[in-house]
Design an enzyme around this catalytic site. Structure first.
Site, PDB file in Angstrom:
ATOM      1  N   LEU A  69     -55.925  17.893 -24.048  1.00  0.00           N
ATOM      2  CA  LEU A  69     -56.359  19.451 -23.831  1.00  0.00           C
ATOM      3  C   LEU A  69     -54.940  20.287 -23.928  1.00  0.00           C
ATOM      4  CD1 LEU A  69     -59.639  19.330 -21.701  1.00  0.00           C
ATOM      5  CD2 LEU A  69     -59.285  19.288 -24.065  1.00  0.00           C
TER       6      LEU A  69
ATOM      7  N   LYS B 105     -57.710  12.295 -12.087  1.00  0.00           N
ATOM      8  CA  LYS B 105     -58.695  12.088 -11.017  1.00  0.00           C
ATOM      9  C   LYS B 105     -58.437  11.536  -9.858  1.00  0.00           C
ATOM     10  CE  LYS B 105     -61.082   8.129 -13.106  1.00  0.00           C
ATOM     11  NZ  LYS B 105     -62.501   7.593 -13.477  1.00  0.00           N
TER      12      LYS B 105
ATOM     13  N   SER C 155     -66.738  17.902  -8.379  1.00  0.00           N
ATOM     14  CA  SER C 155     -66.692  16.778  -7.359  1.00  0.00           C
ATOM     15  C   SER C 155     -67.193  17.324  -6.428  1.00  0.00           C
ATOM     16  CB  SER C 155     -65.173  16.244  -7.538  1.00  0.00           C
ATOM     17  OG  SER C 155     -64.859  15.059  -6.304  1.00  0.00           O
ATOM     18  N   ALA C 156     -67.595  16.200  -5.257  1.00  0.00           N
ATOM     19  CA  ALA C 156     -67.807  16.305  -4.107  1.00  0.00           C
ATOM     20  C   ALA C 156     -66.654  16.521  -3.060  1.00  0.00           C
ATOM     21  CB  ALA C 156     -68.785  15.083  -3.258  1.00  0.00           C
TER      22      ALA C 156
ATOM     23  N   TYR D 234     -55.960  17.139  -6.244  1.00  0.00           N
ATOM     24  CA  TYR D 234     -57.353  17.165  -7.346  1.00  0.00           C
ATOM     25  C   TYR D 234     -58.455  17.703  -6.851  1.00  0.00           C
ATOM     26  CZ  TYR D 234     -61.294  14.651  -8.938  1.00  0.00           C
ATOM     27  OH  TYR D 234     -62.465  14.627  -9.444  1.00  0.00           O
TER      28      TYR D 234
ATOM     29  N   LYS E 217     -60.303  21.127  -8.694  1.00  0.00           N
ATOM     30  CA  LYS E 217     -61.762  21.210  -9.062  1.00  0.00           C
ATOM     31  C   LYS E 217     -62.180  22.555  -8.472  1.00  0.00           C
ATOM     32  CE  LYS E 217     -62.672  17.581 -11.440  1.00  0.00           C
ATOM     33  NZ  LYS E 217     -62.900  17.495 -12.824  1.00  0.00           N
TER      34      LYS E 217
END
Length: 337
Positions: A59, A84, A124-125, A148, A152
């Site tokens: 990307l 991730k 993500s949690a 990370y 998010k």
């Protein structure tokens, strides 16, 4: 309806490709294969009996991404692509900020240029960080503890700003808890590079003899057996959650943030013993020190997913373990052989 799936060769991405094809969608996949395997997409085609184009690009390569949009009539995007590994993000934060944020900015710009107004975002949690109150709800204040997790959180903010500026957009930001399991065919599953960071891949690699034992990080937490409790969700339940989110976005505008989990937690030892029962293999383990930053208990409030998306997890821990074992037993070295 054609869905662009970024990072479609990854663990969650490949299972979601299968779920999308089974649900009647057409897909186009973009993946750099930096931490995934082309074979997962070959097997997704075999499982579903359907073909789809795959573009090998990053990307960060905005020119190549533009050509993907120009060459395909894309109706919506499911955005998985990104680095991730929590630990790696701590040791190499700039790489994570560049890859995850700049790559997503390129994606959003191309969506805007080509009039694509629907997105399901893979959050993500980890954005919740250290929380003491359970279950975790979507309106819980965010305190990510790693680069990370912060990427998010930042991307959720960026996408929200895009939706504010473009009120005809519709976005579902899905905060995953702990995906495990594999497709029931045993053809695709989780195939981490190097030493697994997550519990089930490590257990299953012990079971096939690739690793001598599991290290349980701490047995003195304030939980029934002293080990950490997490909300584990079958990866196919998670994949089907994306299909429900796409259907929701067919009529919805704005942005919604939704937890995807089961709403209950299992301890490390509960998962280990469930895997032993499913596989018939004894899993040797030893107790090690706690990992910095691990909280005792984390599980999701999933009521919003049920009411808004009409989705809930259907597969239990036994099925998660059986499907993991089927994948690992059939592919002891993952996609490598």
């Amino acid at each position: 309806m054609t869905i662009l799936v970024t990072g479609g060769a990854g663990y969650i991405g490949s299972h979601t490709c299968v779920a999308l094809l089974d649900a009647g969608y057409d897909i186009v996949v973009v993946d750099s294969f930096s931490n995934s395997f082309p074979k997962s997409l070959e097997r997704a085609k075999q499982i579903t009996g359907k073909e789809f184009p795959v573009h090998r690009t990053d990307l960060l390569n905005d020119t190549a991404l533009y050509e993907v949009f120009r060459g395909n009539k894309i109706d919506a995007v499911i955005h998985f692509a990104g680095l991730k590994a929590v630990g790696e993000s701590v040791s190499d934060p700039l790489r994570y900020y560049e890859n995850n944020i700049v790559g997503t900015l390129n994606l959003l710009a191309n969506m805007q240029n080509f009039g694509v107004k629907q997105m399901v975002f893979s959050s993500s949690a980890t954005v919740y960080g250290m929380q003491n109150s359970m279950p975790v709800k979507e309106d819980t204040p965010l305190f990510p503890t790693s680069p990370y997790g912060r990427t998010k959180m930042m991307l959720e903010m960026i996408i929200s700003d895009m939706v504010t500026a473009n009120p005809d957009w519709g976005v579902a930001s899905l905060r995953y808890f702990n995906p495990i399991g594999a497709h029931r065919s045993g053809r695709i599953g989780e195939n981490p590079n190097g030493i697994p960071n997550n519990l089930l891949p490590f257990i299953s690699q012990v079971a096939v003899g690739r690793r001598p034992y599991l290290t349980v990080n701490g047995d003195d937490y304030p939980t029934p057996d002293g080990t950490c409790i997490r909300d584990y969700i079958h990866v196919m339940d998670l994949a089907e959650g994306h299909v429900h989110a796409l259907r929701y976005l067919e009529t919805a505008k704005g942005i919604e943030t939704v937890n995807l989990g089961t709403g209950r937690g299992y301890s490390v030892l509960e998962v280990l013993h469930a895997f032993e029962k499913a596989s018939g293999v004894n899993i040797p383990y030893q107790i090690g020190p706690r990992r910095p930053g691990d909280i005792p208990i984390s599980y999701a409030d999933v009521s919003k997913a049920h009411t808004l998306l009409g989705w809930s997890a259907k597969r239990d821990l036994a099925e998660m373990c059986m499907d993991t074992w089927r994948w690992q037993a059939n592919n002891p070295h993952g996609y490598d052989k």
